[in-house]
Design a protein around this motif. Structure first.
Motif, PDB file in Angstrom:
ATOM      1  N   THR A 134       0.829  -1.209   0.000  1.00 24.99           N
ATOM      2  CA  THR A 134       0.000   0.000   0.000  1.00 24.99           C
ATOM      3  C   THR A 134       0.861   1.256   0.000  1.00 24.99           C
ATOM      4  OG1 THR A 134      -1.717  -1.186   1.255  1.00 24.99           O
ATOM      5  CG2 THR A 134      -1.838   1.227   1.218  1.00 24.99           C
ATOM      6  N   LEU A 135       1.947   1.238   0.752  1.00 23.35           N
ATOM      7  CA  LEU A 135       2.790   2.431   0.892  1.00 23.35           C
ATOM      8  C   LEU A 135       3.656   2.688  -0.340  1.00 23.35           C
ATOM      9  CD1 LEU A 135       3.991   1.974   4.591  1.00 23.35           C
ATOM     10  CD2 LEU A 135       1.920   3.058   3.709  1.00 23.35           C
ATOM     11  N   ARG A 136       3.706   1.717  -1.246  1.00 21.18           N
ATOM     12  CA  ARG A 136       4.482   1.900  -2.477  1.00 21.18           C
ATOM     13  C   ARG A 136       3.585   1.815  -3.711  1.00 21.18           C
ATOM     14  NH1 ARG A 136       5.784  -0.591  -7.315  1.00 21.18           N
ATOM     15  NH2 ARG A 136       5.709  -2.601  -6.235  1.00 21.18           N
ATOM     16  N   ASP A 137       3.102   0.631  -4.022  1.00 25.06           N
ATOM     17  CA  ASP A 137       2.271   0.460  -5.213  1.00 25.06           C
ATOM     18  C   ASP A 137       0.910   1.133  -5.039  1.00 25.06           C
ATOM     19  OD1 ASP A 137       2.154  -0.391  -7.786  1.00 25.06           O
ATOM     20  OD2 ASP A 137       2.150  -2.527  -7.363  1.00 25.06           O
ATOM     21  N   GLY A 138       0.366   1.065  -3.827  1.00 25.36           N
ATOM     22  CA  GLY A 138      -0.917   1.719  -3.580  1.00 25.36           C
ATOM     23  C   GLY A 138      -0.842   3.215  -3.745  1.00 25.36           C
ATOM     24  N   SER A 140      -1.021  10.867  -2.235  1.00 20.88           N
ATOM     25  CA  SER A 140       0.308  11.259  -1.764  1.00 20.88           C
ATOM     26  C   SER A 140       0.277  11.230  -0.244  1.00 20.88           C
ATOM     27  CB  SER A 140       0.680  12.656  -2.273  1.00 20.88           C
ATOM     28  OG  SER A 140       1.967  13.029  -1.808  1.00 20.88           O
ATOM     29  N   LEU A 141       0.939  10.260   0.343  1.00 23.98           N
ATOM     30  CA  LEU A 141       0.896  10.060   1.783  1.00 23.98           C
ATOM     31  C   LEU A 141       2.018  10.811   2.482  1.00 23.98           C
ATOM     32  CD1 LEU A 141       0.205   6.219   1.758  1.00 23.98           C
ATOM     33  CD2 LEU A 141      -1.434   8.022   2.339  1.00 23.98           C
ATOM     34  N   THR A 142       1.705  11.442   3.611  1.00 22.58           N
ATOM     35  CA  THR A 142       2.717  12.112   4.426  1.00 22.58           C
ATOM     36  C   THR A 142       3.463  11.061   5.249  1.00 22.58           C
ATOM     37  OG1 THR A 142       1.270  12.395   6.347  1.00 22.58           O
ATOM     38  CG2 THR A 142       1.188  14.113   4.624  1.00 22.58           C
ATOM     39  N   PRO A 143       4.631  11.420   5.788  1.00 24.19           N
ATOM     40  CA  PRO A 143       5.344  10.477   6.653  1.00 24.19           C
ATOM     41  C   PRO A 143       4.485  10.003   7.824  1.00 24.19           C
ATOM     42  CG  PRO A 143       6.795  12.279   6.037  1.00 24.19           C
ATOM     43  CD  PRO A 143       5.431  12.640   5.531  1.00 24.19           C
ATOM     44  N   GLU A 144       3.692  10.909   8.399  1.00 30.22           N
ATOM     45  CA  GLU A 144       2.838  10.535   9.529  1.00 30.22           C
ATOM     46  C   GLU A 144       1.770   9.536   9.092  1.00 30.22           C
ATOM     47  OE1 GLU A 144       3.578  13.649   8.653  1.00 30.22           O
ATOM     48  OE2 GLU A 144       5.002  14.086  10.280  1.00 30.22           O
ATOM     49  N   GLU A 145       1.197   9.762   7.905  1.00 35.62           N
ATOM     50  CA  GLU A 145       0.169   8.846   7.413  1.00 35.62           C
ATOM     51  C   GLU A 145       0.761   7.475   7.108  1.00 35.62           C
ATOM     52  OE1 GLU A 145      -2.830  12.117   5.321  1.00 35.62           O
ATOM     53  OE2 GLU A 145      -1.128  11.299   4.212  1.00 35.62           O
ATOM     54  N   LYS A 146       1.957   7.459   6.522  1.00 36.65           N
ATOM     55  CA  LYS A 146       2.588   6.164   6.244  1.00 36.65           C
ATOM     56  C   LYS A 146       2.910   5.422   7.537  1.00 36.65           C
ATOM     57  CE  LYS A 146       4.532   6.371   1.601  1.00 36.65           C
ATOM     58  NZ  LYS A 146       5.646   5.929   0.758  1.00 36.65           N
ATOM     59  N   ALA A 147       3.342   6.167   8.550  1.00 36.12           N
ATOM     60  CA  ALA A 147       3.640   5.540   9.838  1.00 36.12           C
ATOM     61  C   ALA A 147       2.372   4.970  10.461  1.00 36.12           C
ATOM     62  CB  ALA A 147       4.291   6.554  10.780  1.00 36.12           C
ATOM     63  N   ALA A 160      13.052   3.654  -2.241  1.00 36.50           N
ATOM     64  CA  ALA A 160      14.100   4.545  -1.749  1.00 36.50           C
ATOM     65  C   ALA A 160      14.680   5.419  -2.849  1.00 36.50           C
ATOM     66  CB  ALA A 160      15.207   3.737  -1.076  1.00 36.50           C
ATOM     67  N   CYS A 161      14.579   4.956  -4.094  1.00 39.63           N
ATOM     68  CA  CYS A 161      15.155   5.707  -5.205  1.00 39.63           C
ATOM     69  C   CYS A 161      14.318   6.925  -5.589  1.00 39.63           C
ATOM     70  CB  CYS A 161      15.322   4.812  -6.427  1.00 39.63           C
ATOM     71  SG  CYS A 161      13.771   4.096  -7.028  1.00 39.63           S
ATOM     72  N   THR A 162      13.122   7.065  -5.048  1.00 40.59           N
ATOM     73  CA  THR A 162      12.223   8.155  -5.442  1.00 40.59           C
ATOM     74  C   THR A 162      12.793   9.519  -5.089  1.00 40.59           C
ATOM     75  OG1 THR A 162      10.292   6.730  -5.204  1.00 40.59           O
ATOM     76  CG2 THR A 162       9.905   9.104  -5.143  1.00 40.59           C
ATOM     77  N   GLY A 163      13.410   9.641  -3.921  1.00 39.51           N
ATOM     78  CA  GLY A 163      13.964  10.924  -3.505  1.00 39.51           C
ATOM     79  C   GLY A 163      14.194  10.945  -2.012  1.00 39.51           C
ATOM     80  N   GLU A 164      14.821  12.012  -1.530  1.00 37.99           N
ATOM     81  CA  GLU A 164      15.158  12.101  -0.113  1.00 37.99           C
ATOM     82  C   GLU A 164      13.912  12.130   0.752  1.00 37.99           C
ATOM     83  OE1 GLU A 164      16.981  11.994   3.386  1.00 37.99           O
ATOM     84  OE2 GLU A 164      17.889  11.594   1.423  1.00 37.99           O
ATOM     85  N   GLY A 165      12.852  12.793   0.274  1.00 37.31           N
ATOM     86  CA  GLY A 165      11.619  12.811   1.050  1.00 37.31           C
ATOM     87  C   GLY A 165      11.061  11.422   1.277  1.00 37.31           C
ATOM     88  N   GLU A 166      11.092  10.601   0.231  1.00 37.61           N
ATOM     89  CA  GLU A 166      10.620   9.229   0.356  1.00 37.61           C
ATOM     90  C   GLU A 166      11.531   8.424   1.282  1.00 37.61           C
ATOM     91  OE1 GLU A 166       8.123   5.842  -1.115  1.00 37.61           O
ATOM     92  OE2 GLU A 166       7.934   7.928  -0.484  1.00 37.61           O
ATOM     93  N   ARG A 167      12.828   8.672   1.206  1.00 39.24           N
ATOM     94  CA  ARG A 167      13.756   7.947   2.086  1.00 39.24           C
ATOM     95  C   ARG A 167      13.512   8.317   3.552  1.00 39.24           C
ATOM     96  NH1 ARG A 167      16.855   8.687  -2.528  1.00 39.24           N
ATOM     97  NH2 ARG A 167      17.899  10.605  -1.869  1.00 39.24           N
ATOM     98  N   GLN A 168      13.206   9.576   3.824  1.00 41.75           N
ATOM     99  CA  GLN A 168      12.895   9.968   5.194  1.00 41.75           C
ATOM    100  C   GLN A 168      11.642   9.264   5.690  1.00 41.75           C
ATOM    101  OE1 GLN A 168      12.648  14.241   5.337  1.00 41.75           O
ATOM    102  NE2 GLN A 168      14.828  14.543   4.908  1.00 41.75           N
ATOM    103  N   THR A 169      10.685   9.106   4.781  1.00 42.14           N
ATOM    104  CA  THR A 169       9.457   8.409   5.145  1.00 42.14           C
ATOM    105  C   THR A 169       9.729   6.938   5.428  1.00 42.14           C
ATOM    106  OG1 THR A 169       8.135   9.918   3.794  1.00 42.14           O
ATOM    107  CG2 THR A 169       7.144   7.806   4.364  1.00 42.14           C
ATOM    108  N   ILE A 170      10.556   6.290   4.596  1.00 42.98           N
ATOM    109  CA  ILE A 170      10.897   4.882   4.826  1.00 42.98           C
ATOM    110  C   ILE A 170      11.623   4.730   6.158  1.00 42.98           C
ATOM    111  CG2 ILE A 170      12.248   2.922   3.977  1.00 42.98           C
ATOM    112  CD1 ILE A 170      11.737   3.952   1.139  1.00 42.98           C
TER     113      ILE A 170
END
Length: 515
Positions: free
Chosen positions: A27-31, A38-45, A64-74
């Protein structure tokens, strides 16, 4: 495959050794790749924690390759200390694996081209180069301690002989498992069974199905029958185009039809609601497992049968997936359903009165309106000739949201007193509800179960209908109110619902707030 598609509704084995099937949630990737999400870090958590409570085995936290924002979320997800295995999606390049390692994930799903269409047109390479690159990437990831899954993209349209060659090379290089990917929802169950059967000769196999033909669950079950022991999917079936297979549907199908436990099914409804709230993608009412109508009965025949035997018109009890059974009223309502609904609110009627109540309910239903709890109780009060004393009534509402922080003030009659209060919120409705809660104090200790804009008329004098379901303890009530102003309609509906809840039989008196 006769065991899979034949037999009765009783539990049947998918195949002799199918005893342990796991689920991978993406869900957090393909979904999130579905348009408009567009999910925020809080929503993904929040979603990741809900997935973990449901005991999902593997959570793909993103790419992780999407960008720094995505890496922070992961990283936000990996820092939660969940029981689930946390992975990142990676393209067939070494840098993607490095970026995933930087996020402290447990593993990676490496996607490489599987069909000639992807090999030659998308990537402009050769089969031989794909196999060689895959071996190198797997060895690199394994050397760094990662769980590794290899997906041959577009596998349902790929040459099976090449997929087998790719699978053998990946497993020999140390891959944890290989994945059959029906990337565009192209295949039927026969193709899924054929490919997974062949790939399972080389090592553990997972399956990744989409729902473009409405065959997502069917293809997942066919894959399991062929030997797959890990199913990819998303909550609520989110994903590109028609979406991925819905994991909650796979979980309940395996549990109910084949006796295979994969998750804590009692968490599935709340999990679906969490994802719906976070993504803004509401569930269709007829959605399996989590849709509003899944355990809701209106038809007189079905309601009467259900009241006599819970299993009469349901395949499994709603409690199994964290739901409750609901009986709603409308044009199909019969005497048994109306009486049960009235008894739920502590209202006793004679047979003659019940006949009149049912007639009135059907009249409203014939006009295309849903009959709410408040409608039913008002009808019963009129038929019985009784007057209900309100405990809470909205006298005045003022709301403003221009420019600054939205604010609202309310004036309520509470028993024999008048109370005024103000509040702020994220919008005028939120501010007004805050003001109501401030005025009522402990009496406003109710839960808003659902809120929806039910209908809007056209033109400059448009009327909006707001329907709310609110609960207090074990008692719930549904109220719908119409007005030209959405804030007014919302507050009136909520105040009416609170009033009904505070007046419900069997409820202990609640001290109201001091002035």
């Amino acid at each position: 495959m006769t065991d899979l598609f034949g037999g009765s509704p009783e539990t049947n084995p998918l195949y002799d050794d199918a005893t342990d099937v796991q689920l991978l949630d993406t869900t957090l990737r393909d979904g999130e790749q579905a348009p408009g999400i567009s999910l925020t870090p809080e929503e993904k958590a929040d979603i990741a924690q809900a997935l973990d409570r449901a005991e999902i085995d593997v959570i793909e936290a993103g790419s992780a390759c999407t960008g720094e924002g995505e890496r922070q979320t992961i990283r936000r997800v990996t820092d939660l200390g969940l029981d689930a295995t946390i992975t990142s999606f990676a393209r067939g390049v070494k840098n993607d694996i490095d970026l995933a390692l930087d996020c402290d994930v447990d593993g990676v799903t490496i996607v490489v081209p599987g069909s000639d269409r992807h090999i030659e047109t998308k990537v402009n390479t050769t089969r031989e180069e794909v196999v060689a690159d895959t071996q190198e990437l797997v060895e690199y990831a394994r050397d760094h301690g990662l769980w590794v899954e290899v997906i041959g993209e577009d596998g349902s349209r790929a040459d099976l002989e090449f997929l087998e060659q790719l699978a053998e090379a990946a497993i020999d290089a140390g891959a944890t498992r290989i994945c059959y990917a029906d990337t565009v929802g192209h295949a039927g169950p026969e193709r899924a069974y054929e490919v997974v059967s062949a790939l399972s000769e080389y090592g553990p196999v997972s399956t990744h199905t989409h729902d473009d033909l409405g065959l997502g669950v069917t293809n997942a079950l066919a894959s399991i029958a062929a030997g797959a022991d890990l199913v990819h999917g998303t909550i609520n079936g989110l994903g590109e185009r028609a979406g991925n297979v819905a994991l909650e549907e796979v979980a309940i199908a395996l549990d109910h039809s084949y006796g295979l436990e994969t998750v804590d099914t009692t968490q599935l409804y709340e999990l679906g609601q969490t994802v719906a709230r976070s993504t803004g993608v509401q569930l269709p009412p007829n959605k399996a497992v989590t849709g509003e109508n899944a355990f809701t009965h209106e038809s007189g025949i079905h309601t009467d049968g259900t009241l006599k035997d819970d299993q009469m018109y349901e395949p499994y009890p709603p409690e199994k997936v964290g739901r409750e059974r609901r009986i709603v009223l409308g044009k199909h309502t019969g005497r048994a359903g109306a009486r049960a609904a009235l008894e739920e609110h502590g209202v006793d009627v004679s047979d003659e009165e019940l006949t009149t109540v049912v007639e009135r309910v059907k009249e409203i239903g014939d006009r295309g309106k849903r009959v709410t709890d408040a409608d039913l109780l008002a009808i019963a009060e009129e038929v019985k000739g009784t007057d209900r004393e309100r405990r809470v009534e909205l006298l005045n509402l003022t709301a403003a949201s221009g420019g600054g922080i939205p604010t609202a003030s309310v004036r309520l009659r509470v028993d024999d007193d008048e109370r005024t209060a103000s509040g702020t919120g994220s919008g005028p409705v939120d501010a007004a509800v805050s003001a109501v809660r401030e005025a009522l104090g402990e009496a406003a200790n109710v839960t808003l179960e659902s809120y929806e804009v039910d209908a809007i008329t056209g033109g400059t004098d448009a009327v909006v209908t707001v329907e709310v379901e609110m609960s207090r303890g074990d008692t719930s009530v549904t109220v719908a109110t119409s007005d030209t102003d959405i804030t007014t309609a919302s507050v009136k509906a909520m105040v009416d619902a609170i009033d009904r809840l505070l007046s419900a039989p069997g409820e202990e008196p609640v001290p109201l707030a001091d002035d």
